[in-house]
Design a protein around this motif. Structure first.
Motif, PDB file in Angstrom:
ATOM      1  N   ALA A  97     -23.070 -14.265 -51.539  1.00 58.14           N
ATOM      2  CA  ALA A  97     -22.213 -13.405 -53.090  1.00 58.14           C
ATOM      3  C   ALA A  97     -22.902 -13.439 -53.699  1.00 58.14           C
ATOM      4  O   ALA A  97     -22.537 -13.029 -55.428  1.00 58.14           O
ATOM      5  N   GLU A 105     -21.925 -18.987 -49.760  1.00 52.25           N
ATOM      6  CA  GLU A 105     -21.790 -18.835 -51.766  1.00 52.25           C
ATOM      7  C   GLU A 105     -23.750 -18.105 -51.704  1.00 52.25           C
ATOM      8  O   GLU A 105     -23.258 -16.650 -53.352  1.00 52.25           O
ATOM      9  N   LYS A 126     -25.215 -10.536 -54.085  1.00 52.54           N
ATOM     10  CA  LYS A 126     -24.384  -9.201 -54.372  1.00 52.54           C
ATOM     11  C   LYS A 126     -23.734  -9.415 -55.550  1.00 52.54           C
ATOM     12  O   LYS A 126     -23.515  -8.520 -56.167  1.00 52.54           O
ATOM     13  N   SER A 127     -23.802 -10.513 -56.246  1.00 51.71           N
ATOM     14  CA  SER A 127     -23.317  -9.937 -58.170  1.00 51.71           C
ATOM     15  C   SER A 127     -24.467 -10.379 -58.276  1.00 51.71           C
ATOM     16  O   SER A 127     -23.463  -9.786 -59.679  1.00 51.71           O
TER      17      SER A 127
END
Length: 58
Positions: free
Chosen positions: A27, A24, A30-31
């Motif tokens: 992520a 998480e 990267k998001s």
């Protein structure tokens, strides 16, 4: 009666929790840039569309 493998089961659950939180975090890292890049692309495409409409019909 003692449970022989109870501590190993708890360890495996802890490992899966740690790996899921780690995924998480990756992520989220990267998001954020992807959201910023997407926002820039969207705004630039809207600007180019309005510029094209103004030149063609205005």
């Amino acid at each position: 009666m003692t449970k022989i493998f109870s501590n190993q089961i708890k360890r495996s659950k802890d490992k899966t929790k740690a790996s899921s939180t780690n995924l998480e975090d990756k992520a989220n890292e990267k998001s954020k840039p992807m959201i910023i890049i997407g926002l820039i692309v969207s705004l630039s495409s809207i600007f180019l569309l309005l510029f094209t409409i103004k030149n063609k019909f205005g």
